[in-house]
Scaffold this active site. Structure first.
Site, PDB file in Angstrom:
ATOM      1  N   THR A 115       6.644 -51.098  12.400  1.00  0.00           N
ATOM      2  CA  THR A 115       6.862 -52.247  12.640  1.00  0.00           C
ATOM      3  C   THR A 115       8.059 -53.209  12.808  1.00  0.00           C
ATOM      4  OG1 THR A 115       4.203 -52.059  12.143  1.00  0.00           O
ATOM      5  CG2 THR A 115       4.346 -54.657  12.793  1.00  0.00           C
ATOM      6  N   GLN A 162       5.401 -41.253  14.477  1.00  0.00           N
ATOM      7  CA  GLN A 162       4.603 -39.950  14.950  1.00  0.00           C
ATOM      8  C   GLN A 162       4.931 -38.615  14.867  1.00  0.00           C
ATOM      9  OE1 GLN A 162       1.302 -40.219  14.113  1.00  0.00           O
ATOM     10  NE2 GLN A 162       1.164 -42.507  14.317  1.00  0.00           N
ATOM     11  N   CYS A 188      -6.657 -50.255  17.364  1.00  0.00           N
ATOM     12  CA  CYS A 188      -6.429 -49.800  16.059  1.00  0.00           C
ATOM     13  C   CYS A 188      -7.013 -50.950  14.788  1.00  0.00           C
ATOM     14  CB  CYS A 188      -4.834 -49.810  15.611  1.00  0.00           C
ATOM     15  SG  CYS A 188      -3.930 -50.907  15.493  1.00  0.00           S
ATOM     16  N   ASN A 247       0.296 -42.012  19.540  1.00  0.00           N
ATOM     17  CA  ASN A 247      -0.095 -41.749  18.220  1.00  0.00           C
ATOM     18  C   ASN A 247      -1.646 -41.921  18.803  1.00  0.00           C
ATOM     19  OD1 ASN A 247       0.180 -44.616  19.178  1.00  0.00           O
ATOM     20  ND2 ASN A 247      -1.442 -45.580  18.032  1.00  0.00           N
ATOM     21  N   THR A 299      16.351 -56.724  -1.865  1.00  0.00           N
ATOM     22  CA  THR A 299      16.716 -56.494  -3.290  1.00  0.00           C
ATOM     23  C   THR A 299      15.803 -55.089  -3.041  1.00  0.00           C
ATOM     24  OG1 THR A 299      16.795 -58.126  -4.587  1.00  0.00           O
ATOM     25  CG2 THR A 299      16.234 -55.934  -5.233  1.00  0.00           C
ATOM     26  N   SER A 350       8.679 -44.504   9.380  1.00  0.00           N
ATOM     27  CA  SER A 350       8.314 -44.590   9.046  1.00  0.00           C
ATOM     28  C   SER A 350       7.449 -43.937   8.332  1.00  0.00           C
ATOM     29  CB  SER A 350       6.446 -45.196   9.739  1.00  0.00           C
ATOM     30  OG  SER A 350       6.044 -46.157   8.194  1.00  0.00           O
ATOM     31  N   ALA A 351       7.512 -44.411   6.617  1.00  0.00           N
ATOM     32  CA  ALA A 351       7.606 -42.913   5.592  1.00  0.00           C
ATOM     33  C   ALA A 351       6.251 -42.254   5.543  1.00  0.00           C
ATOM     34  CB  ALA A 351       7.698 -42.939   4.399  1.00  0.00           C
ATOM     35  N   HIS A 352       5.186 -43.577   5.327  1.00  0.00           N
ATOM     36  CA  HIS A 352       3.503 -43.062   5.552  1.00  0.00           C
ATOM     37  C   HIS A 352       3.104 -42.345   6.303  1.00  0.00           C
ATOM     38  CE1 HIS A 352       1.437 -45.632   7.714  1.00  0.00           C
ATOM     39  NE2 HIS A 352       2.125 -46.737   7.684  1.00  0.00           N
TER      40      HIS A 352
END
Ligand code: PLP
Length: 395
Positions: free
Chosen positions: A75, A182, A328, A154, A240, A202-204
């Protein structure tokens, strides 16, 4: 209730973190907490681990590590690219496709408002949910700053002809962005070959942690800093670094690359067999995913005379996690903008179910879904018939 003991078929929404990912992250959530910008040993070691993760993510898409900027997710990456185009001056038009994720559509629409006042063109898709490059040729002009078309959708898994779209974009002197959330790690494709200037990740979505993603920015392409402060992420996104999440992303990217190299993709055949069984046992199903050309493990179909939400809730009670084809946000019962763009009627779009598998799902789990779904469809259709028989009261 958590997902343990349930059958999880909503991998397009998010994926279970791989055990190796959780293991790789663990030290950085405990003893190895030093700030990676610090110059003493712990800090330097953590900076090195971040560098390794950056190389892992870069390798997955065939990029150079200097082209990978870690963000909080896709996002953020998507918003960054769009606002970058708006702030770059000069050209005032952006083009996106009708089936983009809301993380593209919403900022794109916002940019048509003051103070930006950009022009926005939206490319249609065909019945398979694919953008026709000829539509881009017709829409693009010398005032176009950016074209953004996702690599794979998606909701349906439909893969877009991004290579050709990037070429057309470059011929017009504009920049090309693709949201590859995706597809990354699911299909063996060197995204660099596509010629995109920006890629969101996106990692997830690939068995990594949530809250971490990346923006690929091709070397030489101008990107304005998103956050200023420290010199993290090449001074483009200060703050950080989240060492644990970045290390987890790197581990997930390496696992995905290894699975791709090994051709480890059981979900494609599992989905094909599941669809065959569902069609044999249930009438009035309409396929929204082109199974022979979409991302592996994606199955979106509409059930005539039933609401997707009702089926999703019945399946939830049976221990399955699946999605509907609708927007969504769980509160938004509008039919999916993707299915409507593909020419589905609002009724069929509302009757959509999305079943998405990962490489961790099994044929036995899919067979269990095929066992339980037929009576649930009959119940949902009966409920739909009863609801339609109740006259609506005037407000
Ligand atoms: N783009 C696509 C195609 C997605 O499927 C999603 C997640 O649902 C996003 C962007 C947003 O990604 P993130 O959760 O990393 O912000």
């Amino acid at each position: 209730m958590n997902e343990a003991g349930r059958i999880y078929f909503d991998n397009a929404a998010t994926t279970p973190p791989a055990p190796e990912v959780a293991e790789a992250m663990r030290p950085f959530l405990a003893g190895d907490f030093a700030n990676p910008s610090a110059l003493y040993r712990g800090g330097q070691e953590n900076a090195e681990r971040i560098g390794l993760a950056r190389r892992g993510v870069a390798r997955l898409i065939g990029a150079d590590e200097r082209e990978i900027i870690f963000t909080s997710g896709a996002t953020e990456s998507n918003n960054w690219v769009l606002y970058n185009a708006a702030l770059s001056g000069g050209r005032r038009r952006i083009i996106v496709s009708a089936i983009e994720h809301h993380a593209i559509l919403e900022p794109a629409r916002a940019l048509t408002q003051p103070p930006f006042n950009l022009e926005l063109a939206i490319l249609p898709v065909d019945r398979r949910g694919i953008v026709d490059p000829a539509q881009l040729r017709a829409a693009i002009d010398g005032n176009t700053a950016l074209v953004s078309v996702m690599h794979a959708n998606n909701e349906t898994g439909a893969i877009q002809p991004v290579r050709e779209l990037a070429q057309i974009t470059h011929e017009a002197g504009a920049l090309f962005h693709t949201d590859a959330v995706q597809s990354a790690g699911k299909i063996p494709l060197t995204l660099r070959e596509i010629g995109a200037d920006f890629i969101s990740l996106s990692a997830h979505k690939l068995h990594g942690p949530k809250g971490i993603g990346a923006l690929f920015c091709r070397e030489g392409v101008r990107l304005r800093p998103l956050l200023t402060g420290g010199s993290q992420e090449y001074g483009l996104r200060a703050g950080t670094s989240n060492t644990a999440a970045i290390v987890g992303f790197g581990a997930a990217a390496e696992l995905a690359a290894r699975a791709l190299a090994a051709g480890d993709c059981p979900q494609q055949e599992i989905v094909a067999a599941l669809w065959k069984r569902l069609c044999a046992d249930i009438t009035g199903l309409h396929l929204n995913t082109s199974l022979d050309s979409a991302l592996p493990g994606y199955l979106n179909f509409s059930v005539e005379g039933a609401e997707g939400e009702t089926l999703m809730m019945y399946l939830d009670m049976e221990g399955f996690s699946v999605a509907t084809g609708s927007a969504c946000s769980a509160r938004d019962l509008n039919p999916s903008h993707v299915l409507l763009a593909m020419g589905r009627t609002p009724e069929l779009a509302r009757g959509a179910l999305r079943v998405t598998l990962s490489r961790y799902n099994t044929a036995a789990e899919a067979a269990r879904l095929a066992d339980v779904l037929p009576p649930l469809v009959a119940r949902a259709r009966e409920l739909g018939t009863r609801m339609r028989a109740v006259p609506l009261r005037e407000a």
